[in-house]
Design a protein around this motif. Sequence first.
Motif, mmCIF file in Angstrom:
data_model
loop_
_atom_site.group_PDB
_atom_site.id
_atom_site.type_symbol
_atom_site.label_atom_id
_atom_site.label_comp_id
_atom_site.label_asym_id
_atom_site.label_seq_id
_atom_site.Cartn_x
_atom_site.Cartn_y
_atom_site.Cartn_z
ATOM 1 N N SER A 1 0.818 -1.203 0.000
ATOM 2 C CA SER A 1 0.000 0.000 0.000
ATOM 3 C C SER A 1 0.858 1.262 0.000
ATOM 4 O O SER A 1 2.061 1.225 0.222
ATOM 5 C CB SER A 1 -0.935 0.013 1.214
ATOM 6 O OG SER A 1 -0.176 0.142 2.394
ATOM 7 N N HIS A 2 0.188 2.350 -0.256
ATOM 8 C CA HIS A 2 0.721 3.703 -0.198
ATOM 9 C C HIS A 2 2.011 3.870 -1.012
ATOM 10 O O HIS A 2 2.071 3.430 -2.150
ATOM 11 C CB HIS A 2 0.863 4.146 1.254
ATOM 12 C CG HIS A 2 -0.471 4.244 1.930
ATOM 13 N ND1 HIS A 2 -1.072 3.137 2.505
ATOM 14 C CD2 HIS A 2 -1.328 5.269 2.091
ATOM 15 C CE1 HIS A 2 -2.251 3.496 2.999
ATOM 16 N NE2 HIS A 2 -2.439 4.784 2.760
ATOM 17 N N TRP A 3 3.017 4.510 -0.431
ATOM 18 C CA TRP A 3 4.246 4.844 -1.170
ATOM 19 C C TRP A 3 5.072 3.622 -1.558
ATOM 20 O O TRP A 3 5.997 3.726 -2.362
ATOM 21 C CB TRP A 3 5.114 5.820 -0.372
ATOM 22 C CG TRP A 3 4.483 7.161 -0.229
ATOM 23 C CD1 TRP A 3 4.019 7.735 0.926
ATOM 24 C CD2 TRP A 3 4.223 8.112 -1.261
ATOM 25 N NE1 TRP A 3 3.484 8.973 0.659
ATOM 26 C CE2 TRP A 3 3.609 9.239 -0.683
ATOM 27 C CE3 TRP A 3 4.456 8.133 -2.637
ATOM 28 C CZ2 TRP A 3 3.220 10.360 -1.395
ATOM 29 C CZ3 TRP A 3 4.063 9.255 -3.362
ATOM 30 C CH2 TRP A 3 3.462 10.343 -2.744
ATOM 31 N N LYS A 4 4.730 2.463 -1.013
ATOM 32 C CA LYS A 4 5.479 1.246 -1.355
ATOM 33 C C LYS A 4 5.036 0.654 -2.684
ATOM 34 O O LYS A 4 5.630 -0.311 -3.158
ATOM 35 C CB LYS A 4 5.344 0.227 -0.237
ATOM 36 C CG LYS A 4 6.006 0.690 1.050
ATOM 37 C CD LYS A 4 5.835 -0.323 2.154
ATOM 38 C CE LYS A 4 6.445 0.196 3.446
ATOM 39 N NZ LYS A 4 6.194 -0.714 4.557
ATOM 40 N N ILE A 5 4.003 1.234 -3.280
ATOM 41 C CA ILE A 5 3.542 0.780 -4.599
ATOM 42 C C ILE A 5 4.372 1.494 -5.660
ATOM 43 O O ILE A 5 4.196 2.686 -5.904
ATOM 44 C CB ILE A 5 2.042 1.076 -4.798
ATOM 45 C CG1 ILE A 5 1.209 0.344 -3.752
ATOM 46 C CG2 ILE A 5 1.614 0.676 -6.216
ATOM 47 C CD1 ILE A 5 -0.254 0.756 -3.739
ATOM 48 N N THR A 6 5.295 0.749 -6.254
ATOM 49 C CA THR A 6 6.146 1.298 -7.315
ATOM 50 C C THR A 6 6.190 0.323 -8.482
ATOM 51 O O THR A 6 5.971 -0.884 -8.313
ATOM 52 C CB THR A 6 7.585 1.552 -6.823
ATOM 53 O OG1 THR A 6 8.185 0.289 -6.525
ATOM 54 C CG2 THR A 6 7.620 2.479 -5.610
#
Length: 106
Positions: A93-98
């Motif tokens: 989730s969040h900023w870890k989605i790359t």
Amino acid sequence: MEKIDGIAQFEQLLEEKKGFFFFKHSMTCPVSAAAFDEYEAFLSAEETDQIGYYLTVQDSRELSNHIAETANIRHESPQVIYFKDGKPEWTESHWKITKNKLASIY
């Protein structure tokens, strides 16, 4: 990328697809917008032959809750879940989605 709005559509994906990525997107969150861009970049990369699916939590709250309950994964937004053989195998989730993180799972 294909938008899914209903529980029946989602259940059909679980039955028919060996593996797929599913994104829960909030239309009002800038973090979700950034994660959506990363998800889209991953899906459009040449080395990816995946069709991604998504919902917008504002339009599909019932489906979002259904996924959280049946997959036994706490709802977050943005959130990506990789389903394999009808079961959740990975989530982030969040900023870890790359793009790179998604490619490492695929």
